[in-house]
Design a protein around this motif. Sequence first.
Motif, PDB file in Angstrom:
ATOM      1  N   GLN A 155      -6.406   2.371 -10.292  1.00  0.00           N
ATOM      2  CA  GLN A 155      -6.959   1.215  -9.933  1.00  0.00           C
ATOM      3  C   GLN A 155      -6.549   0.641  -8.897  1.00  0.00           C
ATOM      4  OE1 GLN A 155      -6.630  -2.099 -12.677  1.00  0.00           O
ATOM      5  NE2 GLN A 155      -8.346  -3.133 -11.858  1.00  0.00           N
TER       6      GLN A 155
ATOM      7  N   GLU B 266     -18.041   5.499 -19.259  1.00  0.00           N
ATOM      8  CA  GLU B 266     -16.914   4.905 -19.141  1.00  0.00           C
ATOM      9  C   GLU B 266     -16.257   5.179 -20.284  1.00  0.00           C
ATOM     10  OE1 GLU B 266     -17.167   0.897 -16.292  1.00  0.00           O
ATOM     11  OE2 GLU B 266     -18.490   1.024 -18.283  1.00  0.00           O
TER      12      GLU B 266
ATOM     13  N   HIS C  30     -14.919   8.636  -3.791  1.00  0.00           N
ATOM     14  CA  HIS C  30     -14.138   8.029  -4.647  1.00  0.00           C
ATOM     15  C   HIS C  30     -13.040   7.272  -3.780  1.00  0.00           C
ATOM     16  CE1 HIS C  30     -15.188   7.653  -8.615  1.00  0.00           C
ATOM     17  NE2 HIS C  30     -15.799   8.683  -8.255  1.00  0.00           N
TER      18      HIS C  30
ATOM     19  N   ILE D 190     -19.883  -1.265  -7.457  1.00  0.00           N
ATOM     20  CA  ILE D 190     -19.081  -0.018  -7.063  1.00  0.00           C
ATOM     21  C   ILE D 190     -19.741   1.195  -7.732  1.00  0.00           C
ATOM     22  CG2 ILE D 190     -16.958   0.996  -7.407  1.00  0.00           C
ATOM     23  CD1 ILE D 190     -15.652  -1.650  -6.996  1.00  0.00           C
ATOM     24  N   LYS D 191     -20.040   1.153  -9.012  1.00  0.00           N
ATOM     25  CA  LYS D 191     -20.698   2.306  -9.569  1.00  0.00           C
ATOM     26  C   LYS D 191     -22.032   2.796  -8.595  1.00  0.00           C
ATOM     27  CE  LYS D 191     -20.421   0.684 -13.774  1.00  0.00           C
ATOM     28  NZ  LYS D 191     -20.537   0.568 -15.177  1.00  0.00           N
TER      29      LYS D 191
ATOM     30  N   THR E 287     -12.696   3.366  -3.405  1.00  0.00           N
ATOM     31  CA  THR E 287     -11.887   2.713  -4.416  1.00  0.00           C
ATOM     32  C   THR E 287     -10.355   2.920  -3.913  1.00  0.00           C
ATOM     33  OG1 THR E 287     -11.380   4.798  -5.726  1.00  0.00           O
ATOM     34  CG2 THR E 287     -13.118   3.647  -6.410  1.00  0.00           C
TER      35      THR E 287
ATOM     36  N   GLY F  85     -11.322   0.308  -8.281  1.00  0.00           N
ATOM     37  CA  GLY F  85     -11.915   1.633  -8.222  1.00  0.00           C
ATOM     38  C   GLY F  85     -10.970   2.683  -8.980  1.00  0.00           C
TER      39      GLY F  85
ATOM     40  N   ARG G 295     -15.071  -0.745 -13.894  1.00  0.00           N
ATOM     41  CA  ARG G 295     -15.632  -0.359 -12.680  1.00  0.00           C
ATOM     42  C   ARG G 295     -16.728  -1.567 -12.547  1.00  0.00           C
ATOM     43  NH1 ARG G 295     -14.809   3.291  -8.846  1.00  0.00           N
ATOM     44  NH2 ARG G 295     -14.414   4.807 -10.420  1.00  0.00           N
TER      45      ARG G 295
END
Length: 163
Positions: free
Chosen positions: A9, A122, A44, A93-94, A48, A14, A89
Amino acid sequence: MLPGSLEQQNDKGGFMPTYKVTTANLALSQKQKSQIASAITTAHHSQTGAPGFLAQVFFSSTDGGDHFIGGSVNVKSHIFVSGLIRQGRSADIKQKLMDTILRQVSLIAGISVEDIWIYLQEIPSVQMIEFGRFLPAPGEEEEWKRGLSPEKQADLANANVFL
């Protein structure tokens, strides 16, 4: 079943997951697989800030006649990307992450975005082990990373894994 996933994180909330890329009626070259794995890792990292060494990407393919859509055998090229991510998340963002992966996989594999499906799931971090240890709480990843054995750190460095 996919192995557990370590995700780091940061201030964007992220994480870095484990992905499985499955193809039907399509044979990806080793170069394409490498490019797709790199694209997922880069997506990613850019979304993130998570370090690349935490990403895992597995590839598999189905035999002809083993992929069905709507109850009928699919004969068209198709890619299914399944990712495991740690809870937390944001939807924004996803969706940005998935859209980036979708566009890159389409470009690299040479198939339409309509023939690529992406699902993210998740899971709680307390249900994941990587590098032989339970995953750390968010914010404790750097300390956790320092706990990797010198041999593992050398293995990763020798494999040109982004640490």
